[in-house]
Design an enzyme around this catalytic site. Sequence first.
Site, short mmCIF file in Angstrom:
data_model
loop_
_atom_site.label_atom_id
_atom_site.label_comp_id
_atom_site.label_asym_id
_atom_site.label_seq_id
_atom_site.Cartn_x
_atom_site.Cartn_y
_atom_site.Cartn_z
N ASP A 67 0.84 -1.14 -0.03
CA ASP A 67 -0.08 -0.03 0.14
C ASP A 67 0.76 1.23 -0.06
O ASP A 67 2.18 1.42 0.08
CB ASP A 67 -0.95 -0.28 1.18
CG ASP A 67 -0.17 -0.27 2.46
OD1 ASP A 67 1.04 -0.30 2.52
OD2 ASP A 67 -1.06 -1.10 3.35
N ASN A 135 -7.48 -2.99 14.34
CA ASN A 135 -8.91 -3.41 14.14
C ASN A 135 -8.86 -4.56 13.28
O ASN A 135 -9.96 -4.91 12.56
CB ASN A 135 -9.54 -2.27 13.45
CG ASN A 135 -8.93 -1.83 12.14
OD1 ASN A 135 -7.78 -2.41 11.73
ND2 ASN A 135 -9.34 -0.91 11.74
N HIS A 137 -7.12 -4.98 10.24
CA HIS A 137 -6.91 -4.85 9.01
C HIS A 137 -5.51 -5.42 8.55
O HIS A 137 -4.58 -5.39 9.33
CB HIS A 137 -6.87 -3.30 8.46
CG HIS A 137 -5.79 -2.55 8.90
ND1 HIS A 137 -5.98 -1.43 9.94
CD2 HIS A 137 -4.60 -2.36 8.73
CE1 HIS A 137 -4.74 -0.93 10.30
NE2 HIS A 137 -3.70 -1.45 9.44
N GLU A 142 -9.55 -2.16 5.56
CA GLU A 142 -10.39 -1.86 6.89
C GLU A 142 -11.50 -2.68 6.94
O GLU A 142 -12.04 -3.36 6.01
CB GLU A 142 -10.67 -0.57 6.89
CG GLU A 142 -9.52 0.50 6.77
CD GLU A 142 -9.04 0.76 7.98
OE1 GLU A 142 -8.87 -0.14 8.98
OE2 GLU A 142 -8.25 1.88 8.08
#
Length: 240
Positions: A67, A135, A137, A142
């Site tokens: 990313d 979380n 990811h 996400e």
Amino acid sequence: MELKCFDDISELDRYAAQIFADTLKTKPNATLGLATGSTPIGIYGKMIEMYNNGEVSFKDATTFNLDEYVGLSPEHEQSYAHFMKQHLFDHIDLPRRQSHLPSGMVSDLQAECSHYDRMLTEQPIDVQLLGLGHNGHIGFNEPDDELQGGTHIVELEEATRTANARFFDSITEVPTKAITMGVGSILKADSIVLVVKGADKAGIVKKALRGPITTECPASLLQTHKKVVVLVDREAGRLL
């Protein structure tokens, strides 16, 4: 899924780096999937040590990063392009033309996503390195009701921006969007190395590895992959 727990972070980093070195020894022109953030820094340090000691060469390898932030130039000190140069690329013999990151600076982001996916199709990843977000990811995928398989633009959750704010002067400087390899692309890698460190990740490690497979925890989809090695330190793995 293979799980290994380490008392010593240096040993964990060395083990992870050795997986990549062994891949290159078997297949010198292997395609490596790389990650950013604090988790892989020690691993890249071990790769550099191995290269300096003549244990491994990257000259025939190809790399793809997961990313990049939208809106940060490769020269920005918090861009992932800069991160990779600082922590790995400037210290090994990987030709620059053989390293790839998605660009968050192009005018047509959708075209960039399609271009990145075409390259990944042409050069499938042999081994993919992953960290794990608080979380759940992976990459910048996400939690959501549904996930995109290919490279796409994502709105970063506030929790993710807050976690990354430590690298910036303030949270207001943290980009709100990123371009990321999709979960589908990640799962196409021949093998995956998931590395998790720290007591604050113990809960999400348990959820990702032992909980239900759900897009609300993107990392849980790794349970469907045929060859995943999970490397955790003692604190991150304490609930398993």
